[in-house]
Scaffold this motif. Structure first.
Motif, PDB file in Angstrom:
ATOM      1  N   ILE A   1     -21.674   1.716 -78.705  1.00  0.00           N
ATOM      2  CA  ILE A   1     -21.973   0.302 -78.965  1.00  0.00           C
ATOM      3  C   ILE A   1     -23.216  -0.122 -78.181  1.00  0.00           C
ATOM      4  CG2 ILE A   1     -21.167  -2.071 -78.533  1.00  0.00           C
ATOM      5  CD1 ILE A   1     -18.307  -1.012 -79.220  1.00  0.00           C
ATOM      6  N   ILE A   2     -23.259   0.198 -76.900  1.00  0.00           N
ATOM      7  CA  ILE A   2     -24.400  -0.188 -76.069  1.00  0.00           C
ATOM      8  C   ILE A   2     -25.672   0.509 -76.555  1.00  0.00           C
ATOM      9  CG2 ILE A   2     -25.380  -0.120 -73.724  1.00  0.00           C
ATOM     10  CD1 ILE A   2     -23.138  -2.240 -74.175  1.00  0.00           C
ATOM     11  N   GLY A   3     -25.566   1.774 -76.932  1.00  0.00           N
ATOM     12  CA  GLY A   3     -26.728   2.491 -77.457  1.00  0.00           C
ATOM     13  C   GLY A   3     -27.266   1.846 -78.721  1.00  0.00           C
ATOM     14  N   ASN A   4     -26.378   1.457 -79.624  1.00  0.00           N
ATOM     15  CA  ASN A   4     -26.798   0.791 -80.860  1.00  0.00           C
ATOM     16  C   ASN A   4     -27.388  -0.586 -80.581  1.00  0.00           C
ATOM     17  OD1 ASN A   4     -26.031   2.102 -83.688  1.00  0.00           O
ATOM     18  ND2 ASN A   4     -24.609   2.846 -82.130  1.00  0.00           N
ATOM     19  N   LEU A   5     -26.784  -1.326 -79.652  1.00  0.00           N
ATOM     20  CA  LEU A   5     -27.305  -2.634 -79.274  1.00  0.00           C
ATOM     21  C   LEU A   5     -28.754  -2.514 -78.800  1.00  0.00           C
ATOM     22  CD1 LEU A   5     -27.087  -5.677 -78.454  1.00  0.00           C
ATOM     23  CD2 LEU A   5     -26.204  -4.865 -76.258  1.00  0.00           C
ATOM     24  N   VAL A   6     -29.001  -1.621 -77.858  1.00  0.00           N
ATOM     25  CA  VAL A   6     -30.340  -1.455 -77.308  1.00  0.00           C
ATOM     26  C   VAL A   6     -31.310  -0.958 -78.387  1.00  0.00           C
ATOM     27  CG1 VAL A   6     -31.712  -0.162 -75.615  1.00  0.00           C
ATOM     28  CG2 VAL A   6     -29.499  -1.131 -74.956  1.00  0.00           C
ATOM     29  N   GLY A   7     -30.852  -0.050 -79.252  1.00  0.00           N
ATOM     30  CA  GLY A   7     -31.691   0.447 -80.335  1.00  0.00           C
ATOM     31  C   GLY A   7     -32.121  -0.655 -81.287  1.00  0.00           C
ATOM     32  N   ILE A   8     -31.192  -1.535 -81.645  1.00  0.00           N
ATOM     33  CA  ILE A   8     -31.517  -2.649 -82.545  1.00  0.00           C
ATOM     34  C   ILE A   8     -32.475  -3.621 -81.869  1.00  0.00           C
ATOM     35  CG2 ILE A   8     -30.579  -4.687 -83.715  1.00  0.00           C
ATOM     36  CD1 ILE A   8     -28.063  -2.955 -84.316  1.00  0.00           C
ATOM     37  N   ILE A   9     -32.195  -3.956 -80.627  1.00  0.00           N
ATOM     38  CA  ILE A   9     -33.074  -4.883 -79.903  1.00  0.00           C
ATOM     39  C   ILE A   9     -34.490  -4.298 -79.814  1.00  0.00           C
ATOM     40  CG2 ILE A   9     -33.551  -5.966 -77.672  1.00  0.00           C
ATOM     41  CD1 ILE A   9     -30.482  -6.219 -77.298  1.00  0.00           C
ATOM     42  N   ALA A  10     -34.591  -3.013 -79.540  1.00  0.00           N
ATOM     43  CA  ALA A  10     -35.904  -2.368 -79.416  1.00  0.00           C
ATOM     44  C   ALA A  10     -36.654  -2.323 -80.750  1.00  0.00           C
ATOM     45  CB  ALA A  10     -35.745  -0.958 -78.861  1.00  0.00           C
ATOM     46  N   SER A  11     -35.928  -2.355 -81.857  1.00  0.00           N
ATOM     47  CA  SER A  11     -36.576  -2.210 -83.163  1.00  0.00           C
ATOM     48  C   SER A  11     -37.032  -3.534 -83.783  1.00  0.00           C
ATOM     49  CB  SER A  11     -35.633  -1.492 -84.131  1.00  0.00           C
ATOM     50  OG  SER A  11     -34.542  -2.329 -84.462  1.00  0.00           O
ATOM     51  N   ILE A  12     -36.683  -4.658 -83.166  1.00  0.00           N
ATOM     52  CA  ILE A  12     -37.090  -5.945 -83.729  1.00  0.00           C
ATOM     53  C   ILE A  12     -38.205  -6.563 -82.889  1.00  0.00           C
ATOM     54  CG2 ILE A  12     -34.878  -6.368 -84.860  1.00  0.00           C
ATOM     55  CD1 ILE A  12     -34.070  -8.203 -82.580  1.00  0.00           C
ATOM     56  N   THR A  13     -38.980  -7.432 -83.526  1.00  0.00           N
ATOM     57  CA  THR A  13     -40.111  -8.064 -82.837  1.00  0.00           C
ATOM     58  C   THR A  13     -39.623  -9.149 -81.895  1.00  0.00           C
ATOM     59  OG1 THR A  13     -40.405  -9.780 -84.510  1.00  0.00           O
ATOM     60  CG2 THR A  13     -41.567  -7.659 -84.866  1.00  0.00           C
ATOM     61  N   GLU A  14     -40.511  -9.604 -81.041  1.00  0.00           N
ATOM     62  CA  GLU A  14     -40.196 -10.682 -80.091  1.00  0.00           C
ATOM     63  C   GLU A  14     -39.789 -11.950 -80.843  1.00  0.00           C
ATOM     64  OE1 GLU A  14     -39.476 -11.687 -76.285  1.00  0.00           O
ATOM     65  OE2 GLU A  14     -40.508  -9.825 -76.757  1.00  0.00           O
ATOM     66  N   GLN A  15     -40.473 -12.247 -81.932  1.00  0.00           N
ATOM     67  CA  GLN A  15     -40.159 -13.426 -82.737  1.00  0.00           C
ATOM     68  C   GLN A  15     -38.764 -13.294 -83.366  1.00  0.00           C
ATOM     69  OE1 GLN A  15     -42.818 -14.142 -86.002  1.00  0.00           O
ATOM     70  NE2 GLN A  15     -42.091 -16.235 -86.320  1.00  0.00           N
ATOM     71  N   GLN A  16     -38.420 -12.107 -83.849  1.00  0.00           N
ATOM     72  CA  GLN A  16     -37.101 -11.877 -84.437  1.00  0.00           C
ATOM     73  C   GLN A  16     -35.996 -11.995 -83.388  1.00  0.00           C
ATOM     74  OE1 GLN A  16     -38.075  -8.035 -86.060  1.00  0.00           O
ATOM     75  NE2 GLN A  16     -38.076  -8.822 -88.169  1.00  0.00           N
ATOM     76  N   ARG A  17     -36.294 -11.572 -82.177  1.00  0.00           N
ATOM     77  CA  ARG A  17     -35.297 -11.650 -81.094  1.00  0.00           C
ATOM     78  C   ARG A  17     -34.835 -13.079 -80.857  1.00  0.00           C
ATOM     79  NH1 ARG A  17     -37.406  -7.498 -76.354  1.00  0.00           N
ATOM     80  NH2 ARG A  17     -37.527  -5.693 -77.714  1.00  0.00           N
ATOM     81  N   THR A  18     -35.768 -14.030 -80.945  1.00  0.00           N
ATOM     82  CA  THR A  18     -35.401 -15.427 -80.692  1.00  0.00           C
ATOM     83  C   THR A  18     -34.545 -15.992 -81.825  1.00  0.00           C
ATOM     84  OG1 THR A  18     -37.457 -16.227 -81.686  1.00  0.00           O
ATOM     85  CG2 THR A  18     -37.451 -15.865 -79.297  1.00  0.00           C
ATOM     86  N   ALA A  19     -34.627 -15.400 -83.018  1.00  0.00           N
ATOM     87  CA  ALA A  19     -33.867 -15.896 -84.169  1.00  0.00           C
ATOM     88  C   ALA A  19     -32.523 -15.188 -84.340  1.00  0.00           C
ATOM     89  CB  ALA A  19     -34.700 -15.736 -85.433  1.00  0.00           C
ATOM     90  N   CYS A  20     -32.267 -14.163 -83.550  1.00  0.00           N
ATOM     91  CA  CYS A  20     -31.040 -13.354 -83.705  1.00  0.00           C
ATOM     92  C   CYS A  20     -29.993 -13.715 -82.667  1.00  0.00           C
ATOM     93  CB  CYS A  20     -31.368 -11.865 -83.577  1.00  0.00           C
ATOM     94  SG  CYS A  20     -32.310 -11.216 -84.955  1.00  0.00           S
ATOM     95  N   GLN A  21     -28.743 -13.503 -83.055  1.00  0.00           N
ATOM     96  CA  GLN A  21     -27.617 -13.602 -82.131  1.00  0.00           C
ATOM     97  C   GLN A  21     -26.930 -12.243 -82.118  1.00  0.00           C
ATOM     98  OE1 GLN A  21     -25.050 -16.610 -83.749  1.00  0.00           O
ATOM     99  NE2 GLN A  21     -26.011 -18.240 -82.566  1.00  0.00           N
ATOM    100  N   PHE A  22     -26.520 -11.816 -80.947  1.00  0.00           N
ATOM    101  CA  PHE A  22     -25.791 -10.566 -80.800  1.00  0.00           C
ATOM    102  C   PHE A  22     -24.375 -10.916 -80.337  1.00  0.00           C
ATOM    103  CE2 PHE A  22     -30.171  -9.470 -80.740  1.00  0.00           C
ATOM    104  CZ  PHE A  22     -30.234  -8.275 -81.414  1.00  0.00           C
ATOM    105  N   VAL A  23     -23.397 -10.575 -81.176  1.00  0.00           N
ATOM    106  CA  VAL A  23     -22.007 -10.963 -80.962  1.00  0.00           C
ATOM    107  C   VAL A  23     -21.184  -9.704 -80.669  1.00  0.00           C
ATOM    108  CG1 VAL A  23     -19.986 -12.080 -82.001  1.00  0.00           C
ATOM    109  CG2 VAL A  23     -22.302 -12.864 -82.596  1.00  0.00           C
ATOM    110  N   LEU A  24     -20.287  -9.791 -79.711  1.00  0.00           N
ATOM    111  CA  LEU A  24     -19.397  -8.680 -79.397  1.00  0.00           C
ATOM    112  C   LEU A  24     -17.951  -9.135 -79.518  1.00  0.00           C
ATOM    113  CD1 LEU A  24     -18.783  -5.798 -78.330  1.00  0.00           C
ATOM    114  CD2 LEU A  24     -18.880  -6.773 -76.017  1.00  0.00           C
ATOM    115  N   TYR A  25     -17.165  -8.405 -80.298  1.00  0.00           N
ATOM    116  CA  TYR A  25     -15.715  -8.606 -80.373  1.00  0.00           C
ATOM    117  C   TYR A  25     -15.064  -7.493 -79.564  1.00  0.00           C
ATOM    118  CZ  TYR A  25     -15.936 -12.043 -84.156  1.00  0.00           C
ATOM    119  OH  TYR A  25     -16.157 -13.160 -84.910  1.00  0.00           O
TER     120      TYR A  25
END
Length: 189
Positions: free
Chosen positions: A62-86
Motif C-alpha cells: 500500500i505504501i509503495g503504491n501510494l508513493v508511486g502514485i504521488i511521484a507520477s502526478i504533477t504538483e498541480q494534480q497533487r493539490t487537486a487529489c485526495q488520498f484516502v486510507l481505509y
C-alpha cells in the motif's frame, strides 16, 4: 480526484462492500481473499494481490503504491487529489499519514469504514484509549486461553479474532507448545 486505498486484510469483506466511490475515484483494494476479489470485480475496484504472503506485506505494498502514485502526478494534480486510507491498522495509518504529509498531499484516514470519511487533518491524541489489540496483548502477560480473554473484554468474536490474528501475524503472541488454545507473549518482545 480521490485515490482510495483499502487495507481489506484489516477491515474485512463487509466494510469493503460498504465503500461508496464515484466513477472518477481510483479504488485500490489490497487482499488475497477470493470473496473480496468478487466484490472488487462487481464494484469496478482495482484488486492488488500480487504481494508476498506474510505479516505486513499488504501494508508495505500500500505504501509503495501510494508513493508511486504521488511521484507520477504533477504538483498541480497533487493539490487537486485526495488520498484516502481505509484501515484500522495503527502502524499503516501512521506510515500513510507520514508519506502524505511529506509529499504535501491531502490525506483522509477512515478508521471506521462504514462512515463516510471527513476531509480533516489527522490529529494525534496525547493519550488515546487502548486499542482492542493492545487490550488483548496486555492479557497475554501469562499463559491465557483466548476464549477467556474474549469474555473478559466482552468483545464480539469477529472483532476479537481480527485483533488476535493481527497480534499473531505480527509475532507479538505465540502458542504455548503443549496447548493449542493457550497463548502467551512472544519471547522476542
Amino acid at each position: 480526484m480521490r485515490f482510495i486505498f483499502v487495507d481489506a486484510e484489516n477491515i474485512g469483506l463487509k466494510e469493503v462492500e460498504a465503500i461508496n466511490a464515484s466513477i472518477s475515484d481510483k479504488v485500490l483494494v489490497f487482499s488475497k481473499n477470493d470473496a473480496i476479489k468478487s466484490v472488487c470485480e462487481r464494484k469496478l475496484f482495482l484488486l492488488n494481490s500480487s504481494y508476498p504472503t506474510g505479516p505486513n506485506q499488504a501494508d508495505f505494498y500500500i505504501i509503495g503504491n501510494l508513493v508511486g502514485i504521488i511521484a507520477s502526478i504533477t504538483e498541480q494534480q497533487r493539490t487537486a487529489c485526495q488520498f484516502v486510507l481505509y484501515s484500522q491498522d495503527n502502524s499503516l495509518v501512521t506510515a500513510f499519514s507520514f508519506q502524505c504529509k511529506l509529499h504535501k498531499v491531502q490525506c483522509i484516514i477512515s478508521l471506521e469504514p462504514k462512515e463516510k470519511p471527513k476531509a480533516q487533518p489527522v490529529i494525534e491524541q496525547k493519550n488515546p484509549a487502548p486499542t482492542l489489540e493492545q487490550q488483548i496483548f496486555e492479557h497475554f502477560k501469562s499463559e491465557t486461553k483466548t476464549e477467556t480473554v474474549r469474555k473478559k473484554l466482552k468483545q464480539p468474536k469477529s472483532d476479537f479474532t481480527r485483533a488476535l490474528n493481527n497480534l499473531i501475524n505480527s509475532n507479538k503472541i505465540q502458542r504455548v507448545s503443549k496447548n493449542k488454545k493457550t497463548w502467551i507473549r512472544a519471547k522476542c518482545m
